[in-house]
Design a protein around this motif. Structure first.
Motif, mmCIF file in Angstrom:
data_model
loop_
_atom_site.group_PDB
_atom_site.id
_atom_site.type_symbol
_atom_site.label_atom_id
_atom_site.label_comp_id
_atom_site.label_asym_id
_atom_site.label_seq_id
_atom_site.Cartn_x
_atom_site.Cartn_y
_atom_site.Cartn_z
ATOM 1 N N THR A 63 0.795 -1.240 0.000
ATOM 2 C CA THR A 63 0.000 0.000 0.000
ATOM 3 C C THR A 63 0.821 1.280 0.000
ATOM 4 O O THR A 63 0.313 2.335 -0.358
ATOM 5 C CB THR A 63 -0.916 0.037 1.236
ATOM 6 N N GLY A 64 2.053 1.199 0.483
ATOM 7 C CA GLY A 64 2.864 2.400 0.609
ATOM 8 C C GLY A 64 2.585 3.197 1.868
ATOM 9 O O GLY A 64 3.255 4.209 2.126
ATOM 10 N N SER A 65 1.625 2.781 2.678
ATOM 11 C CA SER A 65 1.293 3.531 3.891
ATOM 12 C C SER A 65 2.201 3.118 5.054
ATOM 13 O O SER A 65 2.955 2.142 4.975
ATOM 14 C CB SER A 65 -0.174 3.316 4.273
ATOM 15 N N ILE A 66 2.109 3.872 6.153
ATOM 16 C CA ILE A 66 2.968 3.666 7.315
ATOM 17 C C ILE A 66 2.199 2.878 8.375
ATOM 18 O O ILE A 66 1.266 3.405 8.987
ATOM 19 C CB ILE A 66 3.446 5.016 7.899
ATOM 20 N N PRO A 67 2.547 1.619 8.615
ATOM 21 C CA PRO A 67 1.842 0.808 9.608
ATOM 22 C C PRO A 67 2.344 1.084 11.023
ATOM 23 O O PRO A 67 3.375 1.746 11.217
ATOM 24 C CB PRO A 67 2.172 -0.620 9.189
ATOM 25 N N LEU A 68 1.604 0.566 12.003
ATOM 26 C CA LEU A 68 1.992 0.696 13.410
ATOM 27 C C LEU A 68 2.094 -0.694 14.035
ATOM 28 O O LEU A 68 1.208 -1.530 13.860
ATOM 29 C CB LEU A 68 0.982 1.552 14.174
#
Length: 373
Positions: A63-68
């Motif tokens: 996705t290219g997003s920043i996970p936690l």
């Protein structure tokens, strides 16, 4: 104190839409809030912390997003390999937010298994080259820290960690409670195992509430504590400690009291037990489908056929029970092992549950004297 909803909303505003981790008592209010307010597709509680880092990596790649990723500081040990050989800036440079509960914070009283972990938490992050902050305890300061965190991640492509002190998050109670069909509490199940045991049986119990309950049950029945090795840390490793003992003490029965979260965390241990085939080994897995010692967040164990897995791994027998009568009957069988008995139990523990009075070294000394008999 920080409201869990505030932290959740701030990271969501910064684009984080995927959460993975192993629950921690210091993070239980945040973990519970995420469980209640994020979908099962976007919040996964995996078997261990290394798997959480890997899941977050896959999410970022897709996705290219920043996970936690969240964990207790003891879980850093499970996460070191993927953090350094996968996520690190010299390898794939995977961005993610790490939220780490700081058990054993220097200067604060805590249990022995947390002292060294606490002292080394921040130096270990520094050694791994992961920038971090100790999480602020007011909303204005935290908002700035979160903004700085995402700025750092976007500029460098590297992880950033929040180290969280005890009582930093305001109370929040888990609303999504998956019911368990069972008759016994965990403590009642352990008591049944204890009272059905032989006088020379050797016990190894998993970390958390199970070891504390075993300790108090020995007190209740005036049995002494030399028969029990209480695995106060090292979640998931009790079964292999028990295996190591069983392979050397072939004339003694070895009973491992395990938990569902612990069994899942190091499930490869079942394969080795099945391959070694110690006939004197009884593996009791207490399954309430929850990380009960750190807030009650769910495991996937209620949807997993643990007995079937044990049989496939080579256990001589494996059954699931839910009543004290069935549990007692299994334990009183004179059958060769390795045997697995999965016990479905209710969630929760007594509010007044104590802790062992002896030090780990004192426990070890008494235990080794008993096993030498």
């Amino acid at each position: 104190m920080i409201e869990p909803s505030f932290f959740f909303e701030q990271v969501k505003k910064n684009g984080t839409d995927f959460f993975a981790g192993v629950p921690d008592s210091l993070l239980k209010n945040l973990c519970a809030y995420i469980t209640d307010n994020e979908s099962n597709e976007r919040h996964i509680i995996p078997a261990n912390e290394g798997s959480a880092v890997a899941l977050a990596t896959g999410h970022h790649l897709a996705t290219g997003s920043i996970p936690l990723v969240y964990m207790q500081n003891s879980g850093i040990g499970n996460a070191v390999n993927p953090l350094l050989s996968l996520v690190d800036s010299d390898v794939y440079r995977i961005p993610m937010v790490l939220v780490i509960g700081w058990r054993g914070e220097p200067g604060k009283k805590d249990e022995p298994q947390h002292v060294t972990q606490g002292r080394l938490t921040c130096p270990l992050l520094e050694t791994m080259g992961i920038p971090y902050v100790v999480m602020a305890e007011d909303h204005d300061s935290l908002k700035k820290q979160i903004d700085d965190c995402y700025r750092s991640i976007r500029e460098t492509g590297r992880p950033f960690a929040f180290v969280v002190k005890k009582d930093s998050f305001a109370p929040y109670s888990l609303q999504k409670n998956i019911p368990v069909t069972a008759e016994m509490t965990r403590e009642a199940a352990i008591e049944t195992v204890l009272l059905a045991s032989r006088s020379d049986d050797i016990f190894v119990s998993t970390t958390g509430m199970a070891s504390r309950e075993l300790y108090e049950l020995r007190e209740k029945h005036g049995m002494g504590h030399g028969k029990d090795f209480l695995t106060v840390g090292s979640m998931g490793h009790a079964s292999q400690i028990a295996l190591g003992i069983a392979l050397e003490k072939k004339n003694r029965r070895v009973v491992c009291i395990d938990g569902d979260g612990a069994a899942l965390m190091q499930m490869g241990g079942l394969a080795l037990i099945g391959e070694r085939k110690p006939e004197n080994y009884i593996h009791v897995v207490i399954n309430n489908g929850a990380h009960d010692s750190v807030g009650g967040q769910p495991t996937i164990a209620l949807s997993v056929d643990l007995a079937g897995i044990a049989k496939a791994c080579g256990y001589a027998s494996a059954v699931q029970v839910a009543s004290p009568e069935d549990l007692r009957a299994e334990l009183e069988k004179n059958a060769a092992g390795p045997r697995l008995v999965e016990v479905r139990v209710l969630k929760g523990a007594r509010k007044d549950l104590g802790r062992p009075k002896e030090s780990p070294q004192e426990n070890k000394h008494a235990f080794m004297q008993f096993t030498a008999q």
